[in-house]
Motif scaffolding. Sequence first.
Motif: not given
Lengths: 298, 79
Positions: A134-143
């Motif tokens: 598992i890799e965790w990523i901070e991001g935006d579901a629309t981009d």
Amino acid sequence: MAALLGTVFPVTFTGHNQLPAKFPSRRRIVVKSSTSSDERQILFNRIAPVYDNLNDLLSLGQHRIWKNMSVSWSGARRGDKVLDLCCGSGDLAFLLSEKVGPSGKVMSLDFSSEQLAVAASRQKLRGRSCYKCIEWIEGDATDLPFDDCEFDAITMGYGLRNVVGRDRAMREMYRVLKPGSRVSILDFNKSDQSVTTFMQVLVFLTRRCGCLICEFMFPKANNLLGGFGYCKDWMIDNVVVPVATLYNLAKEYEYLKYSINGYLTGEELEALAMEAGFSSARHYEISGGFMGNLVAVR
Amino acid sequence: MVRLSRVMLKEAGHAIDKTLSEILVCPLSKQPLRVCEKTKSLVSDTIGVSFPIKDGIPCLVPKDGKILGEDGDDASKAS
């Protein structure tokens, strides 16, 4: 996600019912619904420390069953590369990693840094070998920060309802999914059809039980829609929010009522997926129509 | 040996798995990213924006991107 007591009171929400005007409300706080992505990000950062505990408490642990079902519907298999959107503290990511195994890969994305911190610490504490994928990523579901046709499956648990720009998020999911693969989106169900189920349960309870508790909880049982909408608001105002108050998070969980009212029905979700380009879309109601899971195929 | 170096990179708290950096793309341009060891960030050379890595977690929310200056250093936020 904060799931209500769906197995005890299998209600669903039309989103159009208000508390009866004459009903004495115990709470007079007016909560403005969070409309911006930034406000929701702040909200989910704030509830992160108690998110898991409240999910367990408010759903009596049932949310684990719903999430397992959603992962099964995604079609994720050994060795797959999969994506979990709005991963929160990681429940679905952990389930996906058990499916894909150490030879697979789970990318888990959320816009809340606090939720991701909880997820990462849970990953360290649990220590199972499959969780290392598992890799965790901070991001935006629309981009989404992924290339086209990257994933064998996508899951999203109690996230789409909170996304600002759902059509854009759906198009991004379509873009990063491999042809023929599925997206599985679990959330509260917004449906009028489940009123029938609810009323059947209600009539059963009031006739068989005949006790003061049922009379107290369903005083509007003779009014179909009023009773239905009243019960939903009653549950949030008198169960969810008081429990959240113990954690000083009453305002954050009052947001739940507005987000469910503003969500889409199963039919609308299917239409949203088809508009985004998916070849097929089907919305399944689970737990007596309390929850719903959209499955769409690219 | 590969597994050991991955563990060491992760526990450094600032770098990320090489495989992960190859999967990720710029959320705005959808073009490949370059790992910048100096600033502990992921750089989109296509649009001249860098995204931070915090505690080993890449932060790829578009509004958190920083525009690179002429010398390649961060100048201001992308949004």
